[in-house]
Scaffold this motif. Structure first.
Motif, PDB file in Angstrom:
ATOM      1  N   HIS A   1     -76.707   2.180  -8.951  1.00 43.61           N
ATOM      2  CA  HIS A   1     -75.495   1.216 -10.247  1.00 43.61           C
ATOM      3  C   HIS A   1     -75.637   1.073 -11.662  1.00 43.61           C
ATOM      4  O   HIS A   1     -74.740   1.231 -12.193  1.00 43.61           O
ATOM      5  CB  HIS A   1     -75.360  -0.143  -9.197  1.00 43.61           C
ATOM      6  CG  HIS A   1     -74.559  -1.091  -9.389  1.00 43.61           C
ATOM      7  ND1 HIS A   1     -74.475  -2.360  -9.433  1.00 43.61           N
ATOM      8  CD2 HIS A   1     -73.476  -0.751  -8.842  1.00 43.61           C
ATOM      9  CE1 HIS A   1     -73.163  -2.774  -9.661  1.00 43.61           C
ATOM     10  NE2 HIS A   1     -71.948  -1.416  -9.469  1.00 43.61           N
ATOM     11  N   ASP A   2     -76.674   1.058 -11.941  1.00 43.62           N
ATOM     12  CA  ASP A   2     -77.609   0.469 -13.208  1.00 43.62           C
ATOM     13  C   ASP A   2     -76.562   1.562 -14.251  1.00 43.62           C
ATOM     14  O   ASP A   2     -76.447   1.930 -15.217  1.00 43.62           O
ATOM     15  CB  ASP A   2     -79.081   0.409 -13.494  1.00 43.62           C
ATOM     16  CG  ASP A   2     -79.605  -0.518 -12.816  1.00 43.62           C
ATOM     17  OD1 ASP A   2     -78.398  -1.515 -12.552  1.00 43.62           O
ATOM     18  OD2 ASP A   2     -80.558  -1.023 -12.728  1.00 43.62           O
TER      19      ASP A   2
ATOM     20  N   ARG B   1     -73.461   2.225 -15.008  1.00 40.48           N
ATOM     21  CA  ARG B   1     -72.231   1.226 -15.626  1.00 40.48           C
ATOM     22  C   ARG B   1     -73.223   1.143 -16.941  1.00 40.48           C
ATOM     23  O   ARG B   1     -72.080  -0.081 -17.954  1.00 40.48           O
ATOM     24  CB  ARG B   1     -72.820  -0.625 -14.460  1.00 40.48           C
ATOM     25  CG  ARG B   1     -72.252  -0.298 -13.299  1.00 40.48           C
ATOM     26  CD  ARG B   1     -72.354  -1.744 -12.819  1.00 40.48           C
ATOM     27  NE  ARG B   1     -71.703  -2.926 -13.851  1.00 40.48           N
ATOM     28  CZ  ARG B   1     -72.410  -4.296 -13.423  1.00 40.48           C
ATOM     29  NH1 ARG B   1     -73.366  -4.782 -12.384  1.00 40.48           N
ATOM     30  NH2 ARG B   1     -71.829  -5.122 -14.141  1.00 40.48           N
ATOM     31  N   ASN B   2     -73.820   1.760 -17.126  1.00 35.05           N
ATOM     32  CA  ASN B   2     -74.265   2.044 -18.530  1.00 35.05           C
ATOM     33  C   ASN B   2     -74.505   4.011 -19.680  1.00 35.05           C
ATOM     34  O   ASN B   2     -75.098   4.149 -19.555  1.00 35.05           O
ATOM     35  CB  ASN B   2     -75.279   2.038 -18.756  1.00 35.05           C
ATOM     36  CG  ASN B   2     -75.596   0.419 -18.601  1.00 35.05           C
ATOM     37  OD1 ASN B   2     -75.624  -0.594 -19.204  1.00 35.05           O
ATOM     38  ND2 ASN B   2     -76.430   0.190 -16.963  1.00 35.05           N
TER      39      ASN B   2
ATOM     40  N   ALA C   1     -69.159   3.557 -10.169  1.00 33.70           N
ATOM     41  CA  ALA C   1     -68.698   2.316 -10.305  1.00 33.70           C
ATOM     42  C   ALA C   1     -68.982   2.443 -11.968  1.00 33.70           C
ATOM     43  O   ALA C   1     -68.662   3.475 -12.437  1.00 33.70           O
ATOM     44  CB  ALA C   1     -70.058   1.439 -10.039  1.00 33.70           C
ATOM     45  N   GLY C   2     -68.661   1.234 -12.262  1.00 34.95           N
ATOM     46  CA  GLY C   2     -68.526   1.121 -14.251  1.00 34.95           C
ATOM     47  C   GLY C   2     -67.047   1.739 -14.447  1.00 34.95           C
ATOM     48  O   GLY C   2     -66.126   2.259 -13.925  1.00 34.95           O
TER      49      GLY C   2
ATOM     50  N   ARG D   1     -65.422   4.577 -12.324  1.00 32.10           N
ATOM     51  CA  ARG D   1     -65.162   4.546 -11.086  1.00 32.10           C
ATOM     52  C   ARG D   1     -63.894   5.291 -10.428  1.00 32.10           C
ATOM     53  O   ARG D   1     -62.744   5.497 -11.348  1.00 32.10           O
ATOM     54  CB  ARG D   1     -65.072   3.572 -10.309  1.00 32.10           C
ATOM     55  CG  ARG D   1     -64.953   3.020  -9.438  1.00 32.10           C
ATOM     56  CD  ARG D   1     -64.366   1.461  -8.871  1.00 32.10           C
ATOM     57  NE  ARG D   1     -64.719   1.000  -7.637  1.00 32.10           N
ATOM     58  CZ  ARG D   1     -63.845   1.060  -6.933  1.00 32.10           C
ATOM     59  NH1 ARG D   1     -63.044   1.737  -7.590  1.00 32.10           N
ATOM     60  NH2 ARG D   1     -63.539   0.627  -5.539  1.00 32.10           N
TER      61      ARG D   1
END
Length: 407
Positions: free
Chosen positions: A60-61, A64-65, A349-350, A353
């Protein structure tokens, strides 16, 4: 799997493109679970070396970065002979291309496609329901997303067969060939599809209509070099991504739905008894077998899950492993059609997505409804088991099924 001890981060030789991971028996989830047991981030020597991210939090990290983990290159191998647009672009450049594609997946577009998808599903079922048997991939799971892609783009339906071999080779290489031969085959397959896309662009530029492809071709978007139309190369690379992303992911999820529900007759019976379970069933099928393994590149030195990653290092994030992380999901290896909450990462995610997630859910929902209405007692064929494949888009190549014939 070889593991070298004596480093703070385990070193393995895991290769997601290794055909033996999925054939003759699919062991991808088992092998990836072994990696996850070693830690949230491990290092593989395959493909010149890359990091493998296995736990939910770290995956996830990364997703999202984008300022730390660039989305280019996404692939460990050269699958598209260049960048996939907009997947392999980072914000803010990525944003303008994503905005250009949004009309394809608007709520009105999805509403307009709903009955068309149901019609395709039932037309495909009509082709084999009376036989009592089918090769599910060739007769349904491959055809459905291919036809939906063509309908989405307003392209000729009769062109569907052309995409089959080309997309298979682009993702998996050439069966039985060396890595060099597969690389050449991938490049040739990509060029074949680019030539088709260019033909479409040329036709719609010369004779624009009110179809969605013409709208996309003739709409100006705000880019770094000013407001302008998309170039031919930008358009064909966007079409290539839409095809690859939409075709094999849905095909895989349809196959895994059959396989998992055969193995869980209690869950299938609950689904047949209550169509209200379809939405949560779709999410659970997506969770338990995520098809995509995304790639990223570190833009700076960074610590992730205890691993010291250097600027320029390549990573892959295992969505299939994140979706079975016991820190996030109770009893994660068990199919539970009523699972809630279900914050799976199968669409990423992010900022990257999946733009087509609503379309994928729509296709899977309608397919599950009609399959369980018309051939609810489907079963696998013991003498002819499924053939699955690894790679950065996992999936199923062959799935014979049998069932009570119906009208």
């Amino acid at each position: 799997m070889t593991v070298t001890e004596g480093r703070s981060t385990p070193i393995v030789d895991f290769d997601i493109y290794d055909p033996s991971l999925a054939y003759p028996v699919d062991t991808v989830q088992e092998k990836v679970a072994e990696l996850a047991a070693k830690g949230p981030v491990v290092y593989s020597t395959a493909h010149g070396g890359h990091w493998i991210v296995t736990h939910y939090k770290e995956v996830h990290d990364v997703l999202r970065n984008p300022e730390i983990f660039s989305s280019f290159p996404n692939n460990l191998v050269n699958a598209g002979d260049g960048k996939f647009i907009p997947l392999e672009l980072d914000p803010p450049e990525h944003t303008a291309y994503r905005v250009a594609l949004q009309p394809l997946f608007s709520p009105n577009r999805m509403k307009a496609l709903t009955e068309q998808i149901r019609s395709v599903v039932n037309e495909l079922l009509d082709g084999f329901a009376a036989k009592g048997e089918a090769e599910f991939i060739a007769e349904f799971a491959h055809e459905l997303p291919t036809r939906v892609f063509l309908a989405l783009m307003d392209w000729p339906l009769e062109d569907a067969p052309m995409f089959t071999e080309a997309t298979d080779i682009a993702l998996m290489g050439k069966p039985g060939a060396s890595e060099e031969e597969s690389a050449q085959a991938r490049a040739e397959a990509a060029q074949q599809m680019f030539a088709y896309f260019q033909k479409i662009v040329d036709e719609r530029r010369a004779n624009p209509g009110d179809d969605i492809t013409s709208v996309l071709i003739h709409s100006e978007i705000d880019l770094a070099d000013g407001k302008r139309l998309l170039t031919d190369e930008e358009l064909t690379r966007m079409f290539f991504l839409l095809l690859i992303a939409g075709l094999h992911t849905v095909q895989g999820s349809l196959a895994w739905a059959i396989i998992h529900l055969v193995n869980r007759p209690d869950q299938r019976a609950a689904l047949i008894a209550d169509e209200g379970l379809i939405p949560s069933a779709v999410e659970e099928i997506l969770r338990i077998e995520a098809a995509v393994i995304m790639g990223r590149r570190a833009t700076r030195d960074v610590e992730l899950g205890g691993a010291q990653i250097k600027e320029g290092d390549q990573l892959i994030v295992m969505l299939c492993s994140a979706n079975r992380d016991p820190e996030e999901f109770d009893d994660p290896n068990t199919l539970d059609l009523e699972r809630s909450p279900n914050r799976h990462l199968s669409f990423g995610a992010g900022p990257h997505r999946c733009l087509g997630s609503h379309l994928a859910r729509l296709e899977l929902s309608i397919a599950l409804e009609e399959l369980h209405r018309r051939i609810p007692d489907y079963d696998l064929v013991e003498s002819d088991p499924p053939i699955l494949h690894a790679s950065q888009v996992r999936g199923c190549m062959r799935l014979p099924i049998k069932f009570t014939p119906s009208a």
